[in-house]
Design a protein around this motif. Structure first.
Motif, PDB file in Angstrom:
ATOM      1  N   ASN A  47      47.179  31.828  77.976  1.00 32.88           N
ATOM      2  CA  ASN A  47      47.024  32.436  79.563  1.00 32.88           C
ATOM      3  C   ASN A  47      46.991  32.047  80.794  1.00 32.88           C
ATOM      4  OD1 ASN A  47      47.085  34.504  81.596  1.00 32.88           O
ATOM      5  ND2 ASN A  47      46.029  36.263  80.116  1.00 32.88           N
ATOM      6  N   SER A  48      48.405  31.492  80.906  1.00 26.99           N
ATOM      7  CA  SER A  48      49.113  31.078  82.406  1.00 26.99           C
ATOM      8  C   SER A  48      48.773  31.043  83.364  1.00 26.99           C
ATOM      9  CB  SER A  48      50.149  30.949  82.066  1.00 26.99           C
ATOM     10  OG  SER A  48      50.719  31.280  81.905  1.00 26.99           O
ATOM     11  N   ILE A  49      48.239  33.241  83.970  1.00 29.03           N
ATOM     12  CA  ILE A  49      47.996  33.499  85.213  1.00 29.03           C
ATOM     13  C   ILE A  49      47.269  33.177  86.156  1.00 29.03           C
ATOM     14  CG2 ILE A  49      47.272  35.879  85.489  1.00 29.03           C
ATOM     15  CD1 ILE A  49      49.172  37.336  83.646  1.00 29.03           C
ATOM     16  N   TYR A  50      45.694  33.171  85.419  1.00 32.59           N
ATOM     17  CA  TYR A  50      44.410  32.526  86.525  1.00 32.59           C
ATOM     18  C   TYR A  50      44.188  31.409  86.308  1.00 32.59           C
ATOM     19  CZ  TYR A  50      44.432  38.039  85.498  1.00 32.59           C
ATOM     20  OH  TYR A  50      44.203  38.802  85.947  1.00 32.59           O
ATOM     21  N   THR A  51      43.940  30.665  87.144  1.00 35.37           N
ATOM     22  CA  THR A  51      43.407  29.468  87.300  1.00 35.37           C
ATOM     23  C   THR A  51      42.063  29.520  86.458  1.00 35.37           C
ATOM     24  OG1 THR A  51      42.474  29.743  89.391  1.00 35.37           O
ATOM     25  CG2 THR A  51      44.454  28.650  89.806  1.00 35.37           C
ATOM     26  N   PRO A  52      41.843  27.940  86.369  1.00 32.74           N
ATOM     27  CA  PRO A  52      40.030  28.480  85.803  1.00 32.74           C
ATOM     28  C   PRO A  52      39.176  28.960  86.107  1.00 32.74           C
ATOM     29  CG  PRO A  52      40.901  25.809  85.475  1.00 32.74           C
ATOM     30  CD  PRO A  52      41.982  26.815  86.219  1.00 32.74           C
ATOM     31  N   ARG A  53      39.038  28.579  88.108  1.00 33.68           N
ATOM     32  CA  ARG A  53      38.130  29.545  88.615  1.00 33.68           C
ATOM     33  C   ARG A  53      38.098  30.721  89.161  1.00 33.68           C
ATOM     34  NH1 ARG A  53      38.758  27.485  95.046  1.00 33.68           N
ATOM     35  NH2 ARG A  53      38.026  25.387  93.770  1.00 33.68           N
ATOM     36  N   ASP A  54      39.902  31.192  88.630  1.00 31.66           N
ATOM     37  CA  ASP A  54      39.606  32.730  88.750  1.00 31.66           C
ATOM     38  C   ASP A  54      39.091  33.328  86.656  1.00 31.66           C
ATOM     39  OD1 ASP A  54      41.430  32.938  90.701  1.00 31.66           O
ATOM     40  OD2 ASP A  54      43.298  32.914  89.817  1.00 31.66           O
ATOM     41  N   PRO A  67      31.694  26.798  83.088  1.00 32.40           N
ATOM     42  CA  PRO A  67      32.037  25.922  83.999  1.00 32.40           C
ATOM     43  C   PRO A  67      33.272  26.088  84.345  1.00 32.40           C
ATOM     44  CG  PRO A  67      29.862  25.059  82.916  1.00 32.40           C
ATOM     45  CD  PRO A  67      30.795  26.253  81.866  1.00 32.40           C
ATOM     46  N   GLU A  68      34.125  25.899  85.186  1.00 27.99           N
ATOM     47  CA  GLU A  68      35.551  25.706  85.526  1.00 27.99           C
ATOM     48  C   GLU A  68      35.811  24.306  84.734  1.00 27.99           C
ATOM     49  OE1 GLU A  68      37.339  25.206  89.150  1.00 27.99           O
ATOM     50  OE2 GLU A  68      35.428  26.522  90.335  1.00 27.99           O
ATOM     51  N   GLU A  69      35.329  23.916  84.576  1.00 22.61           N
ATOM     52  CA  GLU A  69      35.877  22.891  84.079  1.00 22.61           C
ATOM     53  C   GLU A  69      35.562  22.791  82.531  1.00 22.61           C
ATOM     54  OE1 GLU A  69      31.119  21.643  85.590  1.00 22.61           O
ATOM     55  OE2 GLU A  69      33.363  21.987  86.158  1.00 22.61           O
ATOM     56  N   SER A  70      35.278  23.457  82.230  1.00 27.93           N
ATOM     57  CA  SER A  70      35.028  23.671  80.593  1.00 27.93           C
ATOM     58  C   SER A  70      36.162  24.710  80.032  1.00 27.93           C
ATOM     59  CB  SER A  70      33.574  24.627  80.016  1.00 27.93           C
ATOM     60  OG  SER A  70      32.612  23.396  79.981  1.00 27.93           O
ATOM     61  N   ILE A  71      37.072  25.222  80.746  1.00 27.58           N
ATOM     62  CA  ILE A  71      38.109  26.147  80.720  1.00 27.58           C
ATOM     63  C   ILE A  71      39.447  25.561  80.816  1.00 27.58           C
ATOM     64  CG2 ILE A  71      39.389  28.615  81.847  1.00 27.58           C
ATOM     65  CD1 ILE A  71      36.340  29.296  83.097  1.00 27.58           C
ATOM     66  N   TRP A  72      40.046  25.885  78.976  1.00 23.62           N
ATOM     67  CA  TRP A  72      41.285  24.743  79.759  1.00 23.62           C
ATOM     68  C   TRP A  72      42.682  25.931  79.567  1.00 23.62           C
ATOM     69  CZ3 TRP A  72      42.824  20.906  81.080  1.00 23.62           C
ATOM     70  CH2 TRP A  72      43.696  19.575  80.204  1.00 23.62           C
ATOM     71  N   THR A  73      43.341  25.694  80.168  1.00 21.28           N
ATOM     72  CA  THR A  73      44.490  27.076  79.726  1.00 21.28           C
ATOM     73  C   THR A  73      45.784  26.219  79.827  1.00 21.28           C
ATOM     74  OG1 THR A  73      45.715  26.619  82.208  1.00 21.28           O
ATOM     75  CG2 THR A  73      43.421  28.272  82.044  1.00 21.28           C
ATOM     76  N   GLY A  95      55.758  32.352  86.701  1.00 23.65           N
ATOM     77  CA  GLY A  95      54.953  32.479  86.825  1.00 23.65           C
ATOM     78  C   GLY A  95      53.939  33.037  87.548  1.00 23.65           C
ATOM     79  N   GLU A  96      52.481  32.412  87.677  1.00 25.54           N
ATOM     80  CA  GLU A  96      52.013  33.137  88.521  1.00 25.54           C
ATOM     81  C   GLU A  96      51.048  31.794  89.457  1.00 25.54           C
ATOM     82  OE1 GLU A  96      50.938  36.217  89.846  1.00 25.54           O
ATOM     83  OE2 GLU A  96      52.335  37.226  88.362  1.00 25.54           O
ATOM     84  N   SER A  97      50.083  32.222  89.565  1.00 24.96           N
ATOM     85  CA  SER A  97      48.957  31.473  90.536  1.00 24.96           C
ATOM     86  C   SER A  97      48.464  29.846  89.815  1.00 24.96           C
ATOM     87  CB  SER A  97      47.455  31.443  91.493  1.00 24.96           C
ATOM     88  OG  SER A  97      46.751  32.073  90.759  1.00 24.96           O
ATOM     89  N   GLY A  98      47.780  30.635  88.169  1.00 24.28           N
ATOM     90  CA  GLY A  98      47.462  29.611  87.324  1.00 24.28           C
ATOM     91  C   GLY A  98      48.533  28.512  86.894  1.00 24.28           C
ATOM     92  N   LEU A  99      49.669  28.583  86.816  1.00 21.47           N
ATOM     93  CA  LEU A  99      50.571  27.715  86.351  1.00 21.47           C
ATOM     94  C   LEU A  99      51.003  26.779  88.013  1.00 21.47           C
ATOM     95  CD1 LEU A  99      52.915  26.335  84.651  1.00 21.47           C
ATOM     96  CD2 LEU A  99      53.785  28.616  84.555  1.00 21.47           C
ATOM     97  N   THR A 100      51.366  27.229  89.131  1.00 18.61           N
ATOM     98  CA  THR A 100      52.155  27.162  90.403  1.00 18.61           C
ATOM     99  C   THR A 100      50.827  26.290  91.011  1.00 18.61           C
ATOM    100  OG1 THR A 100      51.374  28.762  91.527  1.00 18.61           O
ATOM    101  CG2 THR A 100      53.149  28.760  90.783  1.00 18.61           C
ATOM    102  N   THR A 101      49.345  26.327  90.689  1.00 14.19           N
ATOM    103  CA  THR A 101      48.750  25.377  91.097  1.00 14.19           C
ATOM    104  C   THR A 101      48.532  24.386  89.974  1.00 14.19           C
ATOM    105  OG1 THR A 101      47.106  27.635  92.102  1.00 14.19           O
ATOM    106  CG2 THR A 101      45.850  25.382  91.882  1.00 14.19           C
TER     107      THR A 101
END
Length: 269
Positions: A47-54, A67-73, A95-101
């Motif tokens: 899923n590329s919609i969300y950032t690791p923070r989301d 943790p954010e650093e343990s999430i890979w999209t 796409g959404e913010s996960g991809l644009t960010t």
């Protein structure tokens, strides 16, 4: 405490840890066990919609502290791929913010004027105008990249068209197939391994899909565990020409076995 198991864990998110915003029983215990024993792990998602923070915030609501650093999209994997291929390039993004960010973070310029790439990701608001623009840019020479090949995704109301379905539309209109970065492309697994600082021989992949998770793990040289809490069941798994290393009912079966995940309860059905 040193990681005495020698294993590193990669695991899918939906169908393995959570299901439609609900925690899969045992997932919080397993994550706690990995963290307590300092066993390296990474949660993967196409899923590329969300950032690791989301995603961290979403998982916290279910009771999972990751943790954010343990999430890979797939968005992060796509950005990493483009940074290697054409540093400082440009892209037209659907796409959404996960991809644009992720693309902003590698210094990419997002534009609809003669971009190096058209990058298609997951979104809940596909517009005819955006898809038409993507088609014309690909026709005019932009290279076509898609974050992942999943044709559909789940929702409370039923299936939703996903990246692969929209990519097929653009491919049909242009005659140009996209390059998919996400699972089952081993590229996503290897990029996660690099971030984790792990080697394939000491890493296992836990997933709920034979066609993405198990295949990606297999083609990346990982040992694989199929959980039956998501998409694939034993009958489905048996129809594929390849097999996971082992099959368990759910991630709860691995609790207490993180130092030797192929022993005891986690043995194959």
């Amino acid at each position: 405490m040193i990681n005495e198991s020698g294993w590193n864990f990669l695991m899918d998110m939906d169908g393995v840890l959570v299901r439609e915003e609900h925690l899969i029983p045992g997932a919080d215990t397993l994550i706690g066990e990995l963290r307590d024993n300092q066993i390296p792990f990474m949660v993967l998602t196409n899923n590329s919609i969300y950032t690791p923070r989301d995603l961290r915030a979403r998982l916290l609501r279910t009771g999972l502290d990751i943790p954010e650093e343990s999430i890979w999209t797939s968005a992060l994997a796509t950005a990493g791929f483009l940074e290697q291929q054409r540093p400082g390039g440009s892209a037209y993004v659907v796409g959404e913010s996960g991809l644009t960010t992720a693309l902003h973070d590698i210094g990419y310029v997002l534009t609809d004027r003669d971009p190096d790439y058209v990058v298609l990701g997951e979104t809940r608001t596909y517009s005819f105008e955006a898809i038409t623009r993507a088609i014309r840019l690909v026709e005019n020479g932009a290279r076509f990249i898609a974050t992942n090949p999943d044709e559909k995704g789940p929702s409370r109301e039923g299936s939703l068209p996903a990246t692969g379905a929209v990519a097929a539309l653009i491919e049909r209109a242009t005659g140009h197939a996209p390059y998919y970065v996400g699972k089952p492309n081993p590229l996503m697994m290897r990029s996660a391994l690099r971030v984790l600082g792990a080697h394939s021989e000491q890493t296992l992949m836990i997933g709920d899909r034979m066609d993405t998770d198990v295949r990606a793990g297999l083609e990346s040289g990982l040992r694989t565990i199929l959980v039956l809490s998501g998409i694939s069941d034993e009958a489905t798994a048996d129809r594929f020409p390849y097999r996971p290393t082992t099959i368990v009912d759910s991630i709860a079966d691995l609790v207490g076995h993180t130092t030797d995940p192929f022993d005891g309860k986690s043995s194959s059905h």
